[in-house]
Design an enzyme around this catalytic site. Structure first.
Site, mmCIF file in Angstrom:
data_model
loop_
_atom_site.group_PDB
_atom_site.id
_atom_site.type_symbol
_atom_site.label_atom_id
_atom_site.label_comp_id
_atom_site.label_asym_id
_atom_site.label_seq_id
_atom_site.Cartn_x
_atom_site.Cartn_y
_atom_site.Cartn_z
ATOM 1 N N ASN A 63 14.500 7.546 -6.671
ATOM 2 C CA ASN A 63 13.758 6.539 -7.429
ATOM 3 C C ASN A 63 13.047 7.273 -8.583
ATOM 4 O O ASN A 63 12.049 7.946 -8.378
ATOM 5 C CB ASN A 63 12.751 5.889 -6.461
ATOM 6 C CG ASN A 63 12.050 4.696 -7.059
ATOM 7 O OD1 ASN A 63 11.977 4.547 -8.273
ATOM 8 N ND2 ASN A 63 11.520 3.841 -6.202
ATOM 9 N N ARG A 82 17.637 3.786 -7.802
ATOM 10 C CA ARG A 82 17.024 2.670 -8.528
ATOM 11 C C ARG A 82 17.378 2.863 -9.994
ATOM 12 O O ARG A 82 17.114 3.906 -10.575
ATOM 13 C CB ARG A 82 15.515 2.705 -8.348
ATOM 14 C CG ARG A 82 14.788 1.787 -9.301
ATOM 15 C CD ARG A 82 13.309 1.772 -8.991
ATOM 16 N NE ARG A 82 12.594 1.079 -10.035
ATOM 17 C CZ ARG A 82 11.735 1.670 -10.866
ATOM 18 N NH1 ARG A 82 11.497 2.955 -10.785
ATOM 19 N NH2 ARG A 82 11.111 0.973 -11.784
ATOM 20 N N HIS A 98 11.006 -4.822 -12.139
ATOM 21 C CA HIS A 98 10.430 -4.852 -10.775
ATOM 22 C C HIS A 98 11.210 -5.799 -9.866
ATOM 23 O O HIS A 98 10.679 -6.267 -8.849
ATOM 24 C CB HIS A 98 8.951 -5.329 -10.786
ATOM 25 C CG HIS A 98 7.989 -4.382 -11.443
ATOM 26 N ND1 HIS A 98 6.887 -4.819 -12.127
ATOM 27 C CD2 HIS A 98 7.949 -3.040 -11.502
ATOM 28 C CE1 HIS A 98 6.206 -3.791 -12.594
ATOM 29 N NE2 HIS A 98 6.844 -2.688 -12.239
ATOM 30 N N ARG A 147 -0.690 0.031 -20.297
ATOM 31 C CA ARG A 147 0.131 -0.784 -21.216
ATOM 32 C C ARG A 147 -0.617 -2.061 -21.591
ATOM 33 O O ARG A 147 -1.302 -2.645 -20.745
ATOM 34 C CB ARG A 147 1.451 -1.166 -20.549
ATOM 35 C CG ARG A 147 2.455 -0.030 -20.499
ATOM 36 C CD ARG A 147 3.696 -0.435 -19.730
ATOM 37 N NE ARG A 147 3.804 0.298 -18.492
ATOM 38 C CZ ARG A 147 4.680 0.039 -17.524
ATOM 39 N NH1 ARG A 147 5.534 -0.949 -17.648
ATOM 40 N NH2 ARG A 147 4.710 0.771 -16.441
ATOM 41 N N ARG A 160 -9.029 1.544 -9.254
ATOM 42 C CA ARG A 160 -10.111 2.021 -8.375
ATOM 43 C C ARG A 160 -11.321 2.465 -9.202
ATOM 44 O O ARG A 160 -12.460 2.132 -8.890
ATOM 45 C CB ARG A 160 -9.641 3.216 -7.533
ATOM 46 C CG ARG A 160 -8.773 2.815 -6.376
ATOM 47 C CD ARG A 160 -8.080 3.994 -5.774
ATOM 48 N NE ARG A 160 -7.000 4.444 -6.663
ATOM 49 C CZ ARG A 160 -5.957 5.151 -6.280
ATOM 50 N NH1 ARG A 160 -5.846 5.516 -5.038
ATOM 51 N NH2 ARG A 160 -5.021 5.494 -7.124
ATOM 52 N N GLU A 177 10.200 -0.546 -2.167
ATOM 53 C CA GLU A 177 11.372 -0.407 -3.035
ATOM 54 C C GLU A 177 12.456 0.494 -2.438
ATOM 55 O O GLU A 177 13.635 0.145 -2.456
ATOM 56 C CB GLU A 177 10.930 0.238 -4.338
ATOM 57 C CG GLU A 177 11.089 -0.628 -5.531
ATOM 58 C CD GLU A 177 10.414 -0.025 -6.743
ATOM 59 O OE1 GLU A 177 10.185 1.198 -6.785
ATOM 60 O OE2 GLU A 177 10.130 -0.808 -7.651
#
Ligand code: AMP
Length: 411
Positions: free
Chosen positions: A7, A96, A184, A245, A289, A388
Protein backbone atom coordinates in the site's frame (compact mmCIF):
# COMPACT_ATOMS: atom_id res chain seq x y z
CA UNK A 1 -3.05 -18.77 1.26
CA UNK A 2 -0.33 -16.24 2.13
CA UNK A 3 -1.19 -12.83 0.76
CA UNK A 4 1.23 -9.92 0.77
CA UNK A 5 -0.30 -6.44 0.41
CA UNK A 6 1.64 -3.36 -0.69
CA UNK A 7 0.00 0.00 0.00
CA UNK A 8 2.03 2.96 -1.30
CA UNK A 9 1.55 6.55 -0.18
CA UNK A 10 3.43 9.58 -1.51
CA UNK A 11 5.71 9.69 1.57
CA UNK A 12 5.06 6.30 3.14
CA UNK A 13 4.79 2.65 2.22
CA UNK A 14 2.80 0.13 4.20
CA UNK A 15 2.77 -3.60 3.76
CA UNK A 16 0.99 -6.52 5.44
CA UNK A 17 1.02 -10.30 5.19
CA UNK A 18 -2.25 -12.16 5.76
CA UNK A 19 -2.50 -15.88 6.15
CA UNK A 20 -5.90 -17.35 5.29
CA UNK A 21 -6.57 -20.93 6.27
CA UNK A 22 -9.66 -22.46 4.63
CA UNK A 23 -12.47 -20.01 3.95
CA UNK A 24 -12.42 -16.23 4.09
CA UNK A 25 -13.01 -15.04 7.71
CA UNK A 26 -15.93 -12.66 8.28
CA UNK A 27 -13.82 -10.24 10.36
CA UNK A 28 -10.35 -8.91 9.55
CA UNK A 29 -7.67 -11.19 11.04
CA UNK A 30 -4.48 -9.77 12.59
CA UNK A 31 -1.80 -9.68 9.89
CA UNK A 32 1.02 -12.20 10.38
CA UNK A 33 3.49 -9.39 9.58
CA UNK A 34 3.33 -5.66 8.98
CA UNK A 35 5.96 -3.34 7.59
CA UNK A 36 6.04 0.44 7.26
CA UNK A 37 8.46 2.92 5.72
CA UNK A 38 8.23 6.65 6.34
CA UNK A 39 10.46 8.95 4.30
CA UNK A 40 11.97 12.18 5.42
CA UNK A 41 14.15 13.37 2.54
CA UNK A 42 16.63 10.59 1.76
CA UNK A 43 16.25 9.09 5.24
CA UNK A 44 13.72 6.37 5.83
CA UNK A 45 12.35 4.85 9.02
CA UNK A 46 11.68 1.17 8.48
CA UNK A 47 9.47 -0.57 11.02
CA UNK A 48 8.22 -4.12 11.04
CA UNK A 49 6.31 -6.34 13.40
CA UNK A 50 4.92 -9.83 13.45
CA UNK A 51 2.06 -11.39 15.42
CA UNK A 52 4.24 -11.69 18.54
CA UNK A 53 4.51 -7.92 18.42
CA UNK A 54 8.32 -7.92 18.00
CA UNK A 55 9.42 -4.65 16.53
CA UNK A 56 12.45 -3.81 14.48
CA UNK A 57 13.20 -0.20 13.79
CA UNK A 58 15.90 1.21 11.57
CA UNK A 59 16.63 4.69 10.35
CA UNK A 60 18.42 4.25 7.06
CA UNK A 61 19.77 6.34 4.26
CA UNK A 62 18.23 4.71 1.22
CA UNK A 63 19.15 5.15 -2.39
CA UNK A 64 15.67 4.82 -3.88
CA UNK A 65 12.08 3.94 -3.08
CA UNK A 66 12.41 0.37 -4.39
CA UNK A 67 15.62 -0.06 -2.42
CA UNK A 68 13.73 0.92 0.78
CA UNK A 69 10.85 -1.46 -0.05
CA UNK A 70 13.38 -4.26 -0.64
CA UNK A 71 14.87 -3.61 2.80
CA UNK A 72 11.43 -3.62 4.41
CA UNK A 73 10.43 -6.87 2.66
CA UNK A 74 13.71 -8.46 3.74
CA UNK A 75 12.44 -8.30 7.34
CA UNK A 76 9.55 -10.54 6.26
CA UNK A 77 11.84 -13.51 5.53
CA UNK A 78 15.18 -12.48 7.06
CA UNK A 79 14.53 -10.14 9.99
CA UNK A 80 13.94 -10.75 13.71
CA UNK A 81 10.26 -10.36 12.90
CA UNK A 82 10.19 -12.80 10.00
CA UNK A 83 6.86 -14.41 9.24
CA UNK A 84 7.85 -16.69 6.32
CA UNK A 85 10.95 -18.85 6.03
CA UNK A 86 11.24 -18.29 2.29
CA UNK A 87 9.72 -15.74 -0.12
CA UNK A 88 8.39 -18.64 -2.23
CA UNK A 89 5.77 -19.28 0.52
CA UNK A 90 3.88 -16.16 -0.64
CA UNK A 91 1.00 -17.07 -2.97
CA UNK A 92 -0.16 -13.69 -4.23
CA UNK A 93 0.69 -10.01 -3.89
CA UNK A 94 -2.03 -7.32 -3.86
CA UNK A 95 -1.37 -3.66 -4.61
CA UNK A 96 -3.45 -0.59 -3.82
CA UNK A 97 -3.48 1.43 -7.04
CA UNK A 98 -4.69 4.97 -6.52
CA UNK A 99 -5.80 5.76 -10.06
CA UNK A 100 -7.46 3.24 -12.36
CA UNK A 101 -9.21 5.89 -14.45
CA UNK A 102 -12.48 4.78 -16.04
CA UNK A 103 -10.97 1.48 -17.13
CA UNK A 104 -10.92 -0.44 -13.86
CA UNK A 105 -13.97 -1.05 -11.79
CA UNK A 106 -12.96 -4.29 -10.08
CA UNK A 107 -9.76 -5.77 -8.70
CA UNK A 108 -7.82 -7.38 -11.52
CA UNK A 109 -4.87 -9.75 -12.00
CA UNK A 110 -1.88 -7.73 -13.22
CA UNK A 111 -0.83 -8.45 -16.80
CA UNK A 112 1.49 -6.41 -19.09
CA UNK A 113 -1.68 -4.65 -20.40
CA UNK A 114 -2.80 -3.75 -16.86
CA UNK A 115 0.68 -2.39 -16.12
CA UNK A 116 0.54 -0.21 -19.25
CA UNK A 117 -2.88 1.10 -18.21
CA UNK A 118 -1.56 1.96 -14.70
CA UNK A 119 1.36 3.78 -16.37
CA UNK A 120 -1.08 5.68 -18.62
CA UNK A 121 -3.13 6.78 -15.59
CA UNK A 122 0.04 8.20 -14.01
CA UNK A 123 -0.68 11.49 -15.83
CA UNK A 124 -3.58 11.92 -13.39
CA UNK A 125 -1.78 10.76 -10.20
CA UNK A 126 1.96 10.94 -10.95
CA UNK A 127 3.34 10.41 -7.44
CA UNK A 128 1.06 7.50 -6.61
CA UNK A 129 0.79 5.44 -9.80
CA UNK A 130 4.55 5.56 -10.47
CA UNK A 131 5.35 4.44 -6.92
CA UNK A 132 2.82 1.61 -7.28
CA UNK A 133 4.33 0.47 -10.58
CA UNK A 134 7.75 0.40 -8.92
CA UNK A 135 6.27 -1.88 -6.26
CA UNK A 136 4.85 -4.25 -8.91
CA UNK A 137 8.19 -4.38 -10.76
CA UNK A 138 10.11 -4.96 -7.57
CA UNK A 139 7.92 -7.96 -6.71
CA UNK A 140 8.46 -9.34 -10.25
CA UNK A 141 12.20 -9.00 -9.72
CA UNK A 142 12.33 -10.44 -6.20
CA UNK A 143 9.52 -13.02 -6.19
CA UNK A 144 9.34 -14.03 -9.85
CA UNK A 145 6.22 -14.99 -11.64
CA UNK A 146 3.62 -15.17 -8.86
CA UNK A 147 0.13 -13.66 -9.37
CA UNK A 148 -0.14 -9.96 -8.56
CA UNK A 149 -3.47 -8.19 -8.16
CA UNK A 150 -4.31 -4.50 -8.58
CA UNK A 151 -7.11 -3.04 -6.42
CA UNK A 152 -8.11 0.47 -7.47
CA UNK A 153 -9.04 3.34 -5.17
CA UNK A 154 -11.13 4.83 -7.97
CA UNK A 155 -12.92 1.54 -8.81
CA UNK A 156 -15.84 1.85 -6.39
CA UNK A 157 -16.77 5.25 -7.86
CA UNK A 158 -16.62 4.13 -11.50
CA UNK A 159 -20.43 4.11 -11.79
CA UNK A 160 -21.07 7.66 -10.59
CA UNK A 161 -24.03 9.09 -12.49
CA UNK A 162 -22.86 11.48 -15.23
CA UNK A 163 -24.53 14.43 -13.51
CA UNK A 164 -22.20 13.86 -10.53
CA UNK A 165 -19.10 12.88 -12.52
CA UNK A 166 -18.93 15.55 -15.24
CA UNK A 167 -17.44 18.95 -14.31
CA UNK A 168 -19.37 21.97 -15.51
CA UNK A 169 -16.46 23.24 -17.65
CA UNK A 170 -16.27 22.81 -21.44
CA UNK A 171 -17.83 19.52 -22.58
CA UNK A 172 -14.52 18.62 -24.31
CA UNK A 173 -12.89 18.14 -20.89
CA UNK A 174 -14.69 14.83 -20.61
CA UNK A 175 -12.94 13.41 -23.69
CA UNK A 176 -9.63 14.55 -22.15
CA UNK A 177 -10.36 12.49 -19.06
CA UNK A 178 -11.13 15.54 -16.89
CA UNK A 179 -14.00 14.27 -14.72
CA UNK A 180 -14.73 13.27 -11.13
CA UNK A 181 -13.05 9.93 -10.36
CA UNK A 182 -13.27 9.88 -6.57
CA UNK A 183 -10.79 8.15 -4.24
CA UNK A 184 -10.65 6.14 -0.98
CA UNK A 185 -12.99 3.76 -2.80
CA UNK A 186 -11.43 0.64 -1.25
CA UNK A 187 -12.35 1.87 2.24
CA UNK A 188 -15.74 3.38 1.33
CA UNK A 189 -16.74 0.02 -0.18
CA UNK A 190 -15.37 -1.92 2.79
CA UNK A 191 -17.37 0.34 5.17
CA UNK A 192 -20.56 -0.29 3.17
CA UNK A 193 -20.08 -4.06 3.67
CA UNK A 194 -19.38 -3.64 7.40
CA UNK A 195 -22.42 -1.33 7.78
CA UNK A 196 -24.57 -4.08 6.29
CA UNK A 197 -23.22 -6.52 8.92
CA UNK A 198 -23.54 -4.08 11.84
CA UNK A 199 -27.06 -2.95 10.92
CA UNK A 200 -28.26 -6.45 10.00
CA UNK A 201 -29.92 -5.08 6.86
CA UNK A 202 -29.40 -5.83 3.17
CA UNK A 203 -26.92 -3.42 1.59
CA UNK A 204 -29.31 -3.10 -1.32
CA UNK A 205 -31.89 -1.43 0.94
CA UNK A 206 -29.51 1.06 2.59
CA UNK A 207 -28.71 4.73 1.99
CA UNK A 208 -25.29 5.33 3.54
CA UNK A 209 -23.04 8.34 3.91
CA UNK A 210 -19.49 7.21 4.66
CA UNK A 211 -17.03 9.79 6.06
CA UNK A 212 -13.39 8.80 5.49
CA UNK A 213 -11.61 11.35 7.69
CA UNK A 214 -7.87 10.71 7.90
CA UNK A 215 -4.90 12.62 6.48
CA UNK A 216 -7.01 12.79 3.35
CA UNK A 217 -10.78 13.24 3.78
CA UNK A 218 -13.67 12.26 1.53
CA UNK A 219 -17.35 11.36 1.68
CA UNK A 220 -19.31 8.85 -0.35
CA UNK A 221 -23.06 8.61 -0.89
CA UNK A 222 -23.81 4.88 -1.20
CA UNK A 223 -27.08 3.48 -2.49
CA UNK A 224 -27.81 -0.15 -3.48
CA UNK A 225 -24.17 -0.81 -2.47
CA UNK A 226 -22.84 1.59 -5.13
CA UNK A 227 -21.18 4.98 -4.87
CA UNK A 228 -23.57 7.54 -6.33
CA UNK A 229 -21.64 10.66 -5.33
CA UNK A 230 -18.36 11.50 -3.65
CA UNK A 231 -16.45 14.61 -2.64
CA UNK A 232 -12.97 13.93 -4.06
CA UNK A 233 -12.84 14.53 -7.77
CA UNK A 234 -10.38 14.64 -10.63
CA UNK A 235 -7.67 14.61 -7.95
CA UNK A 236 -7.67 13.86 -4.20
CA UNK A 237 -7.54 17.64 -3.61
CA UNK A 238 -11.26 18.23 -4.22
CA UNK A 239 -14.02 18.27 -1.62
CA UNK A 240 -13.57 18.48 2.16
CA UNK A 241 -11.04 20.53 4.08
CA UNK A 242 -8.23 18.13 5.12
CA UNK A 243 -5.08 18.00 7.26
CA UNK A 244 -2.82 19.93 4.86
CA UNK A 245 -5.03 20.03 1.72
CA UNK A 246 -7.50 22.82 1.05
CA UNK A 247 -10.32 20.78 -0.48
CA UNK A 248 -12.66 22.70 -2.82
CA UNK A 249 -12.29 26.43 -3.07
CA UNK A 250 -13.21 29.18 -5.51
CA UNK A 251 -11.10 28.53 -8.66
CA UNK A 252 -11.07 32.31 -9.09
CA UNK A 253 -8.56 32.47 -6.19
CA UNK A 254 -6.07 30.51 -8.30
CA UNK A 255 -6.46 32.66 -11.41
CA UNK A 256 -6.16 35.77 -9.17
CA UNK A 257 -2.86 34.48 -7.66
CA UNK A 258 -1.53 33.58 -11.12
CA UNK A 259 -2.42 37.00 -12.49
CA UNK A 260 -1.46 39.23 -9.55
CA UNK A 261 1.40 37.28 -7.94
CA UNK A 262 2.74 35.31 -10.93
CA UNK A 263 2.13 32.08 -9.00
CA UNK A 264 3.15 29.01 -10.98
CA UNK A 265 1.27 25.72 -11.16
CA UNK A 266 3.97 24.07 -9.04
CA UNK A 267 3.70 26.76 -6.37
CA UNK A 268 -0.10 26.49 -6.24
CA UNK A 269 0.10 22.72 -6.15
CA UNK A 270 2.40 22.91 -3.15
CA UNK A 271 0.27 25.56 -1.43
CA UNK A 272 -2.99 23.65 -1.82
CA UNK A 273 -1.62 20.19 -1.02
CA UNK A 274 0.84 20.83 1.79
CA UNK A 275 0.25 24.27 3.32
CA UNK A 276 -3.54 24.50 3.54
CA UNK A 277 -6.34 22.79 5.46
CA UNK A 278 -6.02 22.43 9.25
CA UNK A 279 -2.32 23.30 9.05
CA UNK A 280 -2.79 26.35 6.86
CA UNK A 281 -5.53 27.85 9.03
CA UNK A 282 -4.18 26.97 12.49
CA UNK A 283 -0.48 27.52 11.71
CA UNK A 284 0.04 24.69 14.23
CA UNK A 285 -0.46 21.28 12.64
CA UNK A 286 -2.41 19.22 10.13
CA UNK A 287 -3.05 16.65 12.87
CA UNK A 288 -6.52 16.83 14.41
CA UNK A 289 -5.17 15.72 17.81
CA UNK A 290 -3.07 18.87 18.06
CA UNK A 291 -5.87 21.06 16.75
CA UNK A 292 -8.31 19.81 19.40
CA UNK A 293 -5.68 20.14 22.16
CA UNK A 294 -4.78 23.71 21.11
CA UNK A 295 -8.44 24.64 20.78
CA UNK A 296 -9.04 23.40 24.35
CA UNK A 297 -6.11 25.61 25.43
CA UNK A 298 -7.87 28.62 23.96
CA UNK A 299 -5.96 29.03 20.68
CA UNK A 300 -8.32 31.02 18.38
CA UNK A 301 -6.80 29.82 15.07
CA UNK A 302 -7.06 26.17 16.17
CA UNK A 303 -10.71 26.86 17.05
CA UNK A 304 -11.33 28.42 13.65
CA UNK A 305 -9.62 25.46 11.90
CA UNK A 306 -11.81 22.99 13.82
CA UNK A 307 -14.99 24.95 13.14
CA UNK A 308 -14.16 25.24 9.43
CA UNK A 309 -13.44 21.51 9.23
CA UNK A 310 -16.85 20.81 10.80
CA UNK A 311 -18.61 23.36 8.57
CA UNK A 312 -17.21 21.84 5.36
CA UNK A 313 -17.92 18.33 6.61
CA UNK A 314 -21.54 19.19 7.43
CA UNK A 315 -22.02 20.86 4.02
CA UNK A 316 -20.60 17.76 2.34
CA UNK A 317 -22.80 15.39 4.36
CA UNK A 318 -25.82 17.55 3.44
CA UNK A 319 -24.92 17.25 -0.24
CA UNK A 320 -24.55 13.46 0.04
CA UNK A 321 -27.96 13.17 1.79
CA UNK A 322 -29.51 15.17 -1.05
CA UNK A 323 -27.89 12.90 -3.65
CA UNK A 324 -29.33 9.85 -1.84
CA UNK A 325 -32.72 11.36 -0.98
CA UNK A 326 -32.24 10.33 2.67
CA UNK A 327 -29.78 8.61 4.99
CA UNK A 328 -30.13 5.41 7.00
CA UNK A 329 -26.65 5.55 8.51
CA UNK A 330 -23.73 7.94 8.84
CA UNK A 331 -20.39 6.12 9.04
CA UNK A 332 -17.20 7.56 10.56
CA UNK A 333 -13.92 5.92 9.53
CA UNK A 334 -10.10 6.54 9.30
CA UNK A 335 -7.87 8.34 11.84
CA UNK A 336 -10.09 11.32 12.72
CA UNK A 337 -13.42 9.57 12.12
CA UNK A 338 -12.47 6.63 14.35
CA UNK A 339 -10.69 8.52 17.12
CA UNK A 340 -12.20 11.97 17.61
CA UNK A 341 -15.42 12.03 19.69
CA UNK A 342 -15.31 15.88 19.59
CA UNK A 343 -15.41 15.89 15.80
CA UNK A 344 -18.18 13.26 15.57
CA UNK A 345 -20.35 15.14 18.10
CA UNK A 346 -19.85 18.47 16.29
CA UNK A 347 -20.52 16.94 12.85
CA UNK A 348 -23.73 15.23 14.02
CA UNK A 349 -25.09 18.25 15.92
CA UNK A 350 -26.77 19.89 12.91
CA UNK A 351 -28.49 16.67 11.77
CA UNK A 352 -30.76 16.34 14.82
CA UNK A 353 -33.58 17.68 12.63
CA UNK A 354 -33.38 14.37 10.70
CA UNK A 355 -33.97 12.42 13.91
CA UNK A 356 -30.27 11.60 14.36
CA UNK A 357 -29.58 11.06 18.07
CA UNK A 358 -25.99 10.41 19.08
CA UNK A 359 -25.45 8.42 22.29
CA UNK A 360 -22.91 10.57 24.13
CA UNK A 361 -22.05 7.66 26.45
CA UNK A 362 -20.97 5.63 23.41
CA UNK A 363 -19.29 8.52 21.60
CA UNK A 364 -15.96 7.95 23.33
CA UNK A 365 -12.51 7.09 21.94
CA UNK A 366 -12.92 4.23 19.50
CA UNK A 367 -12.47 0.59 20.52
CA UNK A 368 -14.47 -1.69 18.21
CA UNK A 369 -16.73 -1.18 15.20
CA UNK A 370 -20.08 -0.15 16.65
CA UNK A 371 -23.32 1.81 16.48
CA UNK A 372 -23.01 4.96 18.62
CA UNK A 373 -26.57 6.27 18.17
CA UNK A 374 -29.39 6.07 20.73
CA UNK A 375 -31.98 3.27 20.25
CA UNK A 376 -34.62 5.79 19.04
CA UNK A 377 -32.35 7.44 16.47
CA UNK A 378 -33.87 7.50 12.96
CA UNK A 379 -30.35 7.68 11.48
CA UNK A 380 -27.82 5.18 12.80
CA UNK A 381 -24.27 6.45 13.45
CA UNK A 382 -21.48 3.91 13.03
CA UNK A 383 -17.75 3.88 13.72
CA UNK A 384 -15.93 1.47 11.41
CA UNK A 385 -12.18 0.95 11.48
CA UNK A 386 -10.57 1.47 8.05
CA UNK A 387 -9.18 -1.88 6.88
CA UNK A 388 -7.75 -1.11 3.45
CA UNK A 389 -5.04 -3.76 3.53
CA UNK A 390 -7.51 -6.45 4.56
CA UNK A 391 -9.96 -5.34 1.85
CA UNK A 392 -7.16 -5.73 -0.73
CA UNK A 393 -6.19 -9.15 0.69
CA UNK A 394 -9.84 -10.29 0.42
CA UNK A 395 -9.96 -9.28 -3.24
CA UNK A 396 -6.72 -11.21 -3.88
CA UNK A 397 -8.15 -14.28 -2.15
CA UNK A 398 -11.36 -14.12 -4.21
CA UNK A 399 -9.55 -13.65 -7.52
CA UNK A 400 -6.92 -16.31 -6.93
CA UNK A 401 -9.45 -18.82 -5.51
CA UNK A 402 -11.71 -18.33 -8.54
CA UNK A 403 -8.75 -18.83 -10.88
CA UNK A 404 -7.66 -22.04 -9.12
CA UNK A 405 -11.21 -23.47 -9.10
CA UNK A 406 -11.49 -22.63 -12.83
CA UNK A 407 -8.20 -24.49 -13.42
CA UNK A 408 -9.48 -27.46 -11.37
CA UNK A 409 -12.75 -27.52 -13.37
CA UNK A 410 -10.87 -27.44 -16.66
CA UNK A 411 -8.56 -30.34 -15.74
P1 AMP B 1 -5.16 8.10 8.67
O1 AMP B 1 -4.84 8.82 7.40
O2 AMP B 1 -6.44 7.34 8.63
O3 AMP B 1 -4.01 7.29 9.23
O4 AMP B 1 -5.42 9.25 9.77
C1 AMP B 1 -4.37 10.03 10.28
C2 AMP B 1 -4.95 11.25 11.00
O5 AMP B 1 -5.89 10.83 12.00
C3 AMP B 1 -3.92 12.05 11.79
O6 AMP B 1 -3.24 12.98 10.99
C4 AMP B 1 -4.78 12.73 12.82
O7 AMP B 1 -5.27 13.97 12.29
C5 AMP B 1 -5.97 11.82 13.00
N1 AMP B 1 -6.01 11.18 14.32
C6 AMP B 1 -5.40 10.06 14.72
N2 AMP B 1 -5.68 9.80 16.03
C7 AMP B 1 -6.52 10.79 16.45
C8 AMP B 1 -7.17 11.11 17.69
N3 AMP B 1 -7.04 10.34 18.77
N4 AMP B 1 -7.95 12.21 17.72
C9 AMP B 1 -8.10 13.00 16.63
N5 AMP B 1 -7.51 12.74 15.44
C10 AMP B 1 -6.73 11.68 15.36
Amino acid sequence: MKILVLNSGSSSQKSALYEILGTLPEHPPTPAWQGKIEWDGDQADIQAQNSQGAQLEARLKVASRSNAIEQMLDTLWNGKVRAVSDPSEIDVVGHRIVHGGKEFEEATVITPQVKSAIARMAVFAPLHNRAELEGIELIEKRLGNLPQVAVFDTGFHSHLPEAAAVYPGPFEWLAQGIRRYGFHGINHQYCAGRAEQLLGRELNSLKLVTCHLGNGCSLAAIRHGRSTDTTMGFTPLDGLMMGTRSGSLDPGILTYLMREENSTGKHLDDLLNTKSGLLGISGISGDMRQIVASMKNGNPRAKLAFEMFVHHLQSGIGAMIAALGGMDALVFTAGIGENSPELRAAACANFRFLGLKLDSAKNVPYSVDQDISLPGSVVRVLIIRAQEDWAIARDCWRLVSVKSSERADAS
